[in-house]
Motif scaffolding. Structure first.
Motif, PDB file in Angstrom:
ATOM      1  N   GLU A   2       0.841  -1.199   0.000  1.00 12.34           N
ATOM      2  CA  GLU A   2       0.000   0.000   0.000  1.00 12.34           C
ATOM      3  C   GLU A   2       0.874   1.246   0.000  1.00 12.34           C
ATOM      4  O   GLU A   2       1.919   1.272   0.652  1.00 12.34           O
ATOM      5  N   LYS A   3       0.426   2.258  -0.729  1.00 13.84           N
ATOM      6  CA  LYS A   3       1.221   3.488  -0.794  1.00 13.84           C
ATOM      7  C   LYS A   3       1.199   4.240   0.537  1.00 13.84           C
ATOM      8  O   LYS A   3       0.176   4.261   1.220  1.00 13.84           O
ATOM      9  N   ILE A   4       2.334   4.858   0.845  1.00 10.13           N
ATOM     10  CA  ILE A   4       2.441   5.611   2.096  1.00 10.13           C
ATOM     11  C   ILE A   4       1.650   6.913   1.977  1.00 10.13           C
ATOM     12  O   ILE A   4       1.805   7.659   1.004  1.00 10.13           O
ATOM     13  N   LYS A   5       0.826   7.171   2.995  1.00 14.50           N
ATOM     14  CA  LYS A   5      -0.018   8.374   2.967  1.00 14.50           C
ATOM     15  C   LYS A   5       0.730   9.581   3.555  1.00 14.50           C
ATOM     16  O   LYS A   5       1.528   9.426   4.465  1.00 14.50           O
ATOM     17  N   MET A   6       0.430  10.748   3.024  1.00 13.32           N
ATOM     18  CA  MET A   6       0.996  11.979   3.583  1.00 13.32           C
ATOM     19  C   MET A   6      -0.145  12.842   4.104  1.00 13.32           C
ATOM     20  O   MET A   6      -1.254  12.769   3.590  1.00 13.32           O
ATOM     21  N   THR A   7       0.142  13.679   5.106  1.00 14.04           N
ATOM     22  CA  THR A   7      -0.922  14.537   5.635  1.00 14.04           C
ATOM     23  C   THR A   7      -0.754  15.997   5.205  1.00 14.04           C
ATOM     24  O   THR A   7      -1.733  16.687   4.965  1.00 14.04           O
ATOM     25  N   THR A   8       0.511  16.453   5.113  1.00 14.96           N
ATOM     26  CA  THR A   8       0.764  17.839   4.724  1.00 14.96           C
ATOM     27  C   THR A   8       1.491  17.851   3.382  1.00 14.96           C
ATOM     28  O   THR A   8       2.407  17.054   3.195  1.00 14.96           O
ATOM     29  N   PRO A   9       1.106  18.748   2.467  1.00 16.32           N
ATOM     30  CA  PRO A   9       1.822  18.744   1.182  1.00 16.32           C
ATOM     31  C   PRO A   9       3.248  19.263   1.299  1.00 16.32           C
ATOM     32  O   PRO A   9       3.553  20.113   2.134  1.00 16.32           O
ATOM     33  N   GLY A 345       4.916  13.077  12.020  1.00 14.40           N
ATOM     34  CA  GLY A 345       4.853  11.810  12.751  1.00 14.40           C
ATOM     35  C   GLY A 345       4.478  10.625  11.875  1.00 14.40           C
ATOM     36  O   GLY A 345       3.772   9.729  12.310  1.00 14.40           O
ATOM     37  N   ILE A 346       4.958  10.638  10.597  1.00 16.97           N
ATOM     38  CA  ILE A 346       4.687   9.500   9.714  1.00 16.97           C
ATOM     39  C   ILE A 346       5.984   8.705   9.566  1.00 16.97           C
ATOM     40  O   ILE A 346       6.823   9.001   8.721  1.00 16.97           O
ATOM     41  N   GLU A 347       6.133   7.705  10.419  1.00 17.15           N
ATOM     42  CA  GLU A 347       7.386   6.941  10.454  1.00 17.15           C
ATOM     43  C   GLU A 347       7.700   6.259   9.127  1.00 17.15           C
ATOM     44  O   GLU A 347       8.858   6.194   8.722  1.00 17.15           O
ATOM     45  N   GLU A 348       6.652   5.745   8.455  1.00 17.87           N
ATOM     46  CA  GLU A 348       6.887   5.018   7.196  1.00 17.87           C
ATOM     47  C   GLU A 348       7.513   5.929   6.140  1.00 17.87           C
ATOM     48  O   GLU A 348       8.278   5.479   5.296  1.00 17.87           O
ATOM     49  N   LEU A 349       7.163   7.210   6.201  1.00 19.36           N
ATOM     50  CA  LEU A 349       7.683   8.140   5.205  1.00 19.36           C
ATOM     51  C   LEU A 349       9.191   8.361   5.428  1.00 19.36           C
ATOM     52  O   LEU A 349       9.981   8.357   4.484  1.00 19.36           O
TER      53      LEU A 349
END
Ligand code: NAP
Ligand code: MG
Length: 402
Positions: A2-9, A345-349
């Motif tokens: 699954e693709k990693i999601k981002m919250t802020t551009p 706080g997106i560790e996967e990114l």
């Protein structure tokens, strides 16, 4: 996967020529298949800067301030030849200059170390990060070509009309004159960016100027650094087990040549310009450098240290094969994605950025590289790849490492 999601551009600043081509390939091959990429896109390609009267550059800098993290492709700084080539309305300023002025930042550059590309200075075991003050001094100078005999003075007139006046020189014949400046505010920002970056990366910080000769100008830099360090950073440096020290620029140069690396070397604008080229060449190549502009209030703009590689672009336009090194541009993306991951706080990114960098290094260490590196490597079995093959090889390595 699954693709990693981002919250802020991320603020994406596209650029020119060969690096614009690499930019697209990197996104398509290395990022979009794995990350649900969110960006706010600004086209800093010269044609669009011209169309918008350079408003797009100003807008992109404001967006960087708003979101906190930007990634920038190399861009053309127009000169006389570009005026005709792109039919420009004006000789637009360097986008880097505009963005630096808006963010009031410091540029940090560090080499990307791989086995097989050894530094010319054999005792350099770890990267040396160069921190360049990006405001003032000779880059904002005023010059006069003195036509003949006469007196040159330095005059400051305060808002209340009080005057400070010093004689610079009494000329008996033709000569030259130069006036330069800096501001306490910009020097304070520079100092804070350096101290913060040292804490961020847990490295010692060295700072050097020529204060023995320049007893007011350079001395002011030294004093501001020391005051801010004592007041705001000393304890935190002690806790992190790192050190700040000031020395004369001559002494710093001598020590750098004998050092093992692994520290940050803060330089005034001109020293930083010259020394970063020296350090990067000695480590291998400009295409193997990371570069990030850090503002005092924590805005990060990641870029490649090299230009748009014009010569390769013209070959590409003629349909010829190119072997352009995309490492610095890949690291601009990984730097920005990692920082975005940390802030949100997106560790996967952040882990994705680590893995992509690891894949890049491993690809080169396995002997697959672009022509510029093949010319300087000590590895024996080398395959020279073209621009696209190199990026595809990195993707293969990326898929292989868990
Ligand atoms: P450049 O683009 O850095 O390239 C100079 C030479 O260095 C190239 O011709 C190439 O040598 C080698 N080179 C640089 N990057 C390379 C890479 N990634 N892979 C392989 N070789 C690489 O500098 P320039 O030709 O002087 O400038 C071109 C344009 O870039 C100018 O319009 C300038 O304004 C702009 N510029 C932009 C930035 C920026 O946006 N950060 C910085 C500097 C310059 P060979 O030709 O021998 O292969
Ligand atoms: Mg330079």
């Amino acid at each position: 996967m699954e693709k990693i999601k981002m919250t802020t551009p991320l603020v994406e600043m596209d650029g020119d020529e060969m690096t614009r081509i690499l930019w697209k390939m990197i996104k398509e091959e290395l990022i979009l298949p794995y990350v649900d990429l969110k960006t706010e896109y600004y086209d800093l390609g010269l044609a669009y800067r011209n169309e918008t009267d350079d408003q797009v550059t100003m807008d992109s800098a404001q967006a960087a301030k708003k979101y906190g993290v930007a990634v920038k492709c190399a861009t053309i700084t127009p000169n006389a030849a570009r005026m005709t080539e792109y039919n420009l309305k004006e000789m637009w300023k360097s986008p880097n200059g505009t963005i630096r002025a808006a963010l009031d930042g410091t540029v940090f550059r560090a080499p990307i170390i791989v086995k097989g590309i050894e530094p010319c200075v054999k005792n350099w075991e770890k990267p040396i990060t160069l921190a360049r003050h990006a405001y003032g001094d000779v880059y904002k100078n005023t010059e006069i070509k003195v036509p003949g005999a006469g007196k040159a003075e330095l005059v400051f007139t305060g808002e209340d009309g009080t005057e400070i006046r010093e004689t610079i020189h009494t000329f008996s014949g033709p000569g030259i004159l130069q006036g330069i400046h800096n501001t306490d505010r910009s020097i304070e920002s520079f100092a804070k960016s350096c101290f913060n970056y040292a804490l961020d990366t847990k490295q010692d910080l060295w700072f050097a100027t020529k204060d023995t000769i320049s007893k007011k100008y350079d001395h002011n830099f030294k004093d501001i650094f020391q005051e801010i360090f004592d007041a705001e950073y000393k304890e935190r440096f002690d806790q992190a087990g790192i050190e700040y020290f000031y020395t004369l620029i001559d002494d710093a140069v001598a020590r750098v040549m004998k050092a093992k690396g692994g520290f940050i070397w803060a330089c005034k604008n001109y020293d930083g310009d010259v020394m970063s080229d020296m350090v990067s060449s000695a480590f291998g190549s400009l295409a193997m450098m990371t570069s990030v502009l850090v503002s005092p209030d924590g805005v990060y703009e990641y870029e490649a240290a090299h230009g748009t590689v014009q010569r390769h672009y013209y070959k590409h336009l003629k349909g010829e094969e190119t072997s352009t090194n995309s490492v610095a541009t890949i690291y601009a993306w990984t730097g920005a994605l990692r920082k975005r991951g940390e802030l949100d706080g997106i560790e996967e990114l952040a882990a994705f950025a680590d893995r992509l960098e690891k894949a890049t290094v491993q690809t080169i260490e396995s002997g697959k590289m672009t022509k510029d590196l093949a010319l300087i490597t000590s590895l024996k079995d080398v395959t020279v790849l073209n621009s696209e093959e190199f990026i595809k090889a990195i993707r293969e390595t990326f898929e292989d490492i868990a």
